[in-house]
Design a protein around this motif. Structure first.
Motif: not given
Length: 495
Positions: A298-312, A409-413
């Motif tokens: 999750a530390v490397f995210n390429y999306a314009d509006n990344p989703l918050p963590a499930l924990k959030a 898998g293009t949005s992160a990682g």
């Protein structure tokens, strides 16, 4: 004791040769406590070497506690801890055989021997990812704090300085609000999984005489799958698709744990959608389950509006969040962390204390200061830009070579998944030809661990996995060229 002869052609310094000679003689009992050594002048003359060479050898023996200089007497042996083997063996005695322990399955995707080929291995960052210049400056500076840290026991939960910085980092980067006291530093994700496995699986079997029921993704990270199986859990694997875990297939029965990689599913690469996250959290309340959120990649995210963590999104304190610095610093750092719900905090803390009483303080304090000075954030930003360029090149190249396939898998990682509408035998042949040409990647066959059964039942396509973290732009272009040529040759031969 043999005669001391110096080899002046050897790469081993002469004073080390002298030291090794006398050390071996003392260790083997040829020289005993009270025996005299030649004087410095005498030995230098005998060996035809400079006096400083003998002085350095004797100083090394003195520092090690093997000899001592006595005024008016010279150097004599003071080492008295020689251990001699027992003269007679013990007689065999009848008795039961010792317990035979079955080994756990070792995940093949956790560690593999490096080869000479370009290997698109999952989960491996750039070999230059560690901030060495910052480390050298920090490590070379002396401080009272370092002296205190190295000579004292510390909280098994980790250094508070790092946990406070982590709490701030997770608030900004993942939308998580947690007190530092709920964070426990671990030796990577794997130790966190092991702690939770012991608490939930082994403790439940002992206390309740019941198996722990765990839901995992299908396919699932081998490090989690094999551990849960080895501890004896009852596992239900639920397939993933391009929106993550298929929450409609979750079992409506009591479940103790659910393990998910919501940000960038391992190994398929999909991201759990916002709607499915809400459904998963509601299901956890109905099933009485905790959710282990392994925030993989999750530390490397390429999306314009990344989703918050499930924990959030967790208002009921049901999510056990797991993070790691394996991708941002390197797997060898062995630094991970857990965010524990209040109800589990004491149990995890105490088990961590019994396991190893804490993780390495040195890297913890370095990382805390790196984050405090904002250098860590600049480091992550730089790596993200580099990885995004590699991912874009790889995704465009794969799409051009395989226009009838789908990329996940293009949005992160640090990896992409290619889903091909071709048989497993065709994919296996393609992989083997690429391997012969110096390019290696994995398919579902190489990552198989038993968890993939549900996914295979739901999807007929073949999955190919391409990690790009450890390969630079030039190497990735070579990988794409080899695959393009190999695939064209196979299609031409099939016509």
């Amino acid at each position: 004791m043999g005669t001391l002869l110096l080899n002046k052609q050897s790469e081993i310094p002469l004073y080390i040769q002298i030291f090794q000679h006398y050390y071996q003689a003392i260790a083997e009992g040829d020289l005993l406590c009270g025996d005299k050594l030649p004087s410095i002048r005498q030995l230098a003359h005998q060996l035809r070497t400079a006096r400083i060479t003998v002085v350095m050898a004797y100083e090394k023996l003195t520092t090690g506690g093997y000899i001592k200089s006595r005024p008016g007497i010279g150097y004599e042996v003071i080492f008295t801890r020689q251990i001699k083997p027992v003269a007679r063996p013990l007689l065999p005695t009848e008795g039961p055989e010792p317990l035979r322990v079955s080994p756990a399955e070792r995940p093949a995707d956790v560690w593999r021997e490096a080869g000479t080929e370009y290997y698109c291995l999952l989960g491996v960052p750039d070999p230059h990812a560690f901030p060495w210049s910052s480390w050298r400056r920090w490590n070379n500076s002396s401080s009272v704090l370092k002296e205190q840290l190295i000579t004292r026991y510390h909280s098994p939960c980790g250094l508070l300085s790092l946990r406070k910085e982590l709490a701030r980092y997770l608030h900004f980067s993942r939308g998580i609000n947690t007190p530092a006291e709920n964070i426990i530093i671990t030796n990577g994700i794997q130790e966190g999984l092991s702690l939770l496995g012991q608490l939930f699986i082994l403790h439940r079997q002992h206390a309740c005489q019941q198996k722990c029921h765990i839901v995992t993704e299908s396919p699932c990270y081998s490090g989690a799958w094999h551990l849960f199986n080895y501890y004896g859990a009852q596992i239900t694997a639920v397939a993933v698709d391009n929106q993550g875990l298929r929450v409609d297939d979750l079992p409506e029965m009591p479940v103790q744990l659910c393990y998910v990689t919501a940000a960038h599913q391992y190994p398929m690469g999909s991201t759990l959608s916002l709607e499915r996250r809400e459904v998963l959290l509601q299901w956890a309340q109905r099933a009485g389950s905790y959710i282990i959120e392994d925030d993989y990649d999750a530390v490397f995210n390429y999306a314009d509006n990344p989703l918050p963590a499930l924990k959030a999104m967790d208002s009921q304190d049901r999510v056990i969040y797991m993070g790691t610095f394996s991708k941002s610093l390197g797997p060898g750092a062995r630094l991970g962390y857990l965010i524990c719900p209040d109800a589990l905090l004491s149990a995890v803390q105490n088990l961590k204390a019994l396991s190893n009483n804490g993780s390495l303080w040195l890297l913890q304090q370095f990382l805390a200061e790196l984050m405090q000075k904002q250098l860590f954030y600049a480091h992550i930003s730089k790596l993200t830009c580099e990885y995004e360029a590699r991912q874009r090149l790889l995704a465009q190249g794969l799409a051009a070579i395989f226009p009838d396939s789908e990329i996940w898998g293009t949005s992160a990682g640090l990896h992409l998944t290619l889903l091909m509408p071709h048989s497993h035998s065709v994919v296996a042949q393609f992989r083997q030809r690429c391997l012969q040409a110096g390019v290696r990647f994995d398919t579902m066959a190489e990552l198989a661990n038993g968890s993939e059964t549900a996914w295979k039942a739901a999807f007929s396509r073949s999955a190919l996995f391409f990690g790009f973290g450890a390969l630079n732009i030039s190497q990735l272009k070579t990988v794409l060229n080899v695959m393009r040529k190999t695939w064209a040759e196979m299609r031409h031969a099939a016509v």
